[in-house]
Design a protein around this motif. Sequence first.
Motif, PDB file in Angstrom:
ATOM      1  N   LYS A 240      47.699   5.238  22.507  1.00 41.97           N
ATOM      2  CA  LYS A 240      48.389   4.178  22.927  1.00 41.97           C
ATOM      3  C   LYS A 240      49.784   4.101  22.475  1.00 41.97           C
ATOM      4  CE  LYS A 240      43.939   1.810  23.486  1.00 41.97           C
ATOM      5  NZ  LYS A 240      42.924   0.646  22.948  1.00 41.97           N
ATOM      6  N   ALA A 241      50.095   4.426  21.530  1.00 42.51           N
ATOM      7  CA  ALA A 241      51.436   4.317  20.807  1.00 42.51           C
ATOM      8  C   ALA A 241      52.434   5.501  21.281  1.00 42.51           C
ATOM      9  CB  ALA A 241      51.162   4.389  19.428  1.00 42.51           C
ATOM     10  N   GLY A 242      51.688   6.206  22.244  1.00 38.45           N
ATOM     11  CA  GLY A 242      52.535   7.346  22.780  1.00 38.45           C
ATOM     12  C   GLY A 242      52.626   8.782  22.267  1.00 38.45           C
ATOM     13  N   ALA A 243      51.875   8.973  21.260  1.00 38.18           N
ATOM     14  CA  ALA A 243      51.552  10.121  20.537  1.00 38.18           C
ATOM     15  C   ALA A 243      51.231  11.344  21.651  1.00 38.18           C
ATOM     16  CB  ALA A 243      50.668  10.011  19.341  1.00 38.18           C
ATOM     17  N   VAL A 244      52.135  12.553  21.382  1.00 37.66           N
ATOM     18  CA  VAL A 244      51.715  13.536  21.953  1.00 37.66           C
ATOM     19  C   VAL A 244      51.223  14.970  21.281  1.00 37.66           C
ATOM     20  CG1 VAL A 244      53.030  13.067  23.979  1.00 37.66           C
ATOM     21  CG2 VAL A 244      54.085  14.689  22.379  1.00 37.66           C
ATOM     22  N   GLY A 245      51.705  14.847  19.906  1.00 37.60           N
ATOM     23  CA  GLY A 245      51.512  16.104  19.119  1.00 37.60           C
ATOM     24  C   GLY A 245      51.813  15.839  17.741  1.00 37.60           C
ATOM     25  N   GLU A 246      51.642  16.629  16.742  1.00 39.41           N
ATOM     26  CA  GLU A 246      51.671  16.692  15.359  1.00 39.41           C
ATOM     27  C   GLU A 246      51.967  17.914  14.870  1.00 39.41           C
ATOM     28  OE1 GLU A 246      49.449  17.569  12.673  1.00 39.41           O
ATOM     29  OE2 GLU A 246      47.879  18.768  13.949  1.00 39.41           O
ATOM     30  N   ILE A 247      52.726  17.841  13.710  1.00 37.42           N
ATOM     31  CA  ILE A 247      52.865  18.871  12.870  1.00 37.42           C
ATOM     32  C   ILE A 247      52.832  18.757  11.225  1.00 37.42           C
ATOM     33  CG2 ILE A 247      54.954  20.380  12.154  1.00 37.42           C
ATOM     34  CD1 ILE A 247      56.484  20.362  14.759  1.00 37.42           C
ATOM     35  N   VAL A 248      51.989  19.302  10.773  1.00 40.63           N
ATOM     36  CA  VAL A 248      51.575  19.171   9.300  1.00 40.63           C
ATOM     37  C   VAL A 248      51.191  17.535   9.326  1.00 40.63           C
ATOM     38  CG1 VAL A 248      52.623  20.978   8.251  1.00 40.63           C
ATOM     39  CG2 VAL A 248      53.901  18.794   8.587  1.00 40.63           C
ATOM     40  N   GLY A 249      50.561  17.190  10.219  1.00 35.25           N
ATOM     41  CA  GLY A 249      50.114  15.669  10.150  1.00 35.25           C
ATOM     42  C   GLY A 249      50.992  14.631  10.575  1.00 35.25           C
ATOM     43  N   TRP A 250      52.165  14.930  10.772  1.00 33.22           N
ATOM     44  CA  TRP A 250      53.244  13.914  11.255  1.00 33.22           C
ATOM     45  C   TRP A 250      53.186  13.865  12.780  1.00 33.22           C
ATOM     46  CZ3 TRP A 250      55.429  11.001   7.749  1.00 33.22           C
ATOM     47  CH2 TRP A 250      55.812  11.544   6.302  1.00 33.22           C
ATOM     48  N   VAL A 251      52.951  12.732  13.139  1.00 31.01           N
ATOM     49  CA  VAL A 251      52.595  12.557  14.706  1.00 31.01           C
ATOM     50  C   VAL A 251      54.016  12.068  15.249  1.00 31.01           C
ATOM     51  CG1 VAL A 251      51.298  11.006  16.437  1.00 31.01           C
ATOM     52  CG2 VAL A 251      50.366  11.843  14.058  1.00 31.01           C
ATOM     53  N   PHE A 252      54.394  12.424  16.447  1.00 31.08           N
ATOM     54  CA  PHE A 252      55.383  12.345  17.315  1.00 31.08           C
ATOM     55  C   PHE A 252      55.191  12.131  18.853  1.00 31.08           C
ATOM     56  CE2 PHE A 252      54.935  16.721  16.527  1.00 31.08           C
ATOM     57  CZ  PHE A 252      54.985  17.361  18.095  1.00 31.08           C
TER      58      PHE A 252
END
Length: 320
Positions: A240-252
């Motif tokens: 819902k916040a617009g997340a599409v992916g993550e790298i080492v846990g950081w969501v973008f």
Amino acid sequence: MARIREDDTTRLDEAARAGWLYYVAGNTQEEIAVKLGISRQAAQRLVSLSVSAGLVRVRIDHPIAACLDLAERLKSAFGLTFAEVVPSDPTSTSTTLGIAEACAGEMERWLKRDAPTVIALGTGRTLKAAVENLSPMSCPQHRIVSLTGNIAPDGSASVYNVIFSMADKVKAPHYPMPLPVVVSSPQERDLLHRQKVVEATLHLAATAQVTFVGVGEVDTNAPLVLDGFITALEQDELLKAGAVGEIVGWVFDRDGRLIECGLNDRVASAVIPSVEASDVIAVAMGPGKTPAMAAAMRGRLVNGLITDEATAARLIAEGA
């Protein structure tokens, strides 16, 4: 005999690469030597081999030529400094086929350098498979550092944290992140990050010359969910916040911007090293990961990529 055939194939692959760089991309032999991390004499021999082996006619007569073209188009589309594309196998369901071997090859090129180098590692299935493909060597001049914690939600060692197995393979000093991947609160993270041993590891990670990371999607197959780091409810909130992916846990999000959310406030991983001062190479493939990969490149979270033909074609279409 099998080893000889494997070495011969690798030699022809490198000859095809050198031939393409020389005859198609117009590089000098000196430029080829720099790009492949070899001597000028070795580059000259590879270019000659590409001709004598019948690889060079009007075009490079080798499957890798199409991959090289896709790699150059990826670099152009996303402003990458490094890209490698491996052939796709449409009959395979593997999510690491080919790219794990290619990642191992790129890791070895860095490990064979004489100059002391800090190599940072993310975590995940693909990097685990890449490390398994590394050749044993002795690299006491290098330091290997983990970007992410090695403690799973149940308190056990994370299965996909690869720093220990890599260090064992290449006999290099290694610096694990002695933390959980995700902690219970921002306050706990701040407290843990102020510990001297953690501070030293975070500082070392920030100085890495090269970083290898996996890319995770944020959907039903999200590694964060499958591996128990977040709940399905937390996943819904991220979407819902617009997340599409993550790298080492950081969501973008789709633009590669880190999202202001509860998860990013609790991720204990090191900050992803800056692409302005180092090479940050993503290693991933597959339709499910394509939006996340495009976002990571679009937002300059990474400036290098190892993937397969089919994924490269989808990324180019998305970046057009």
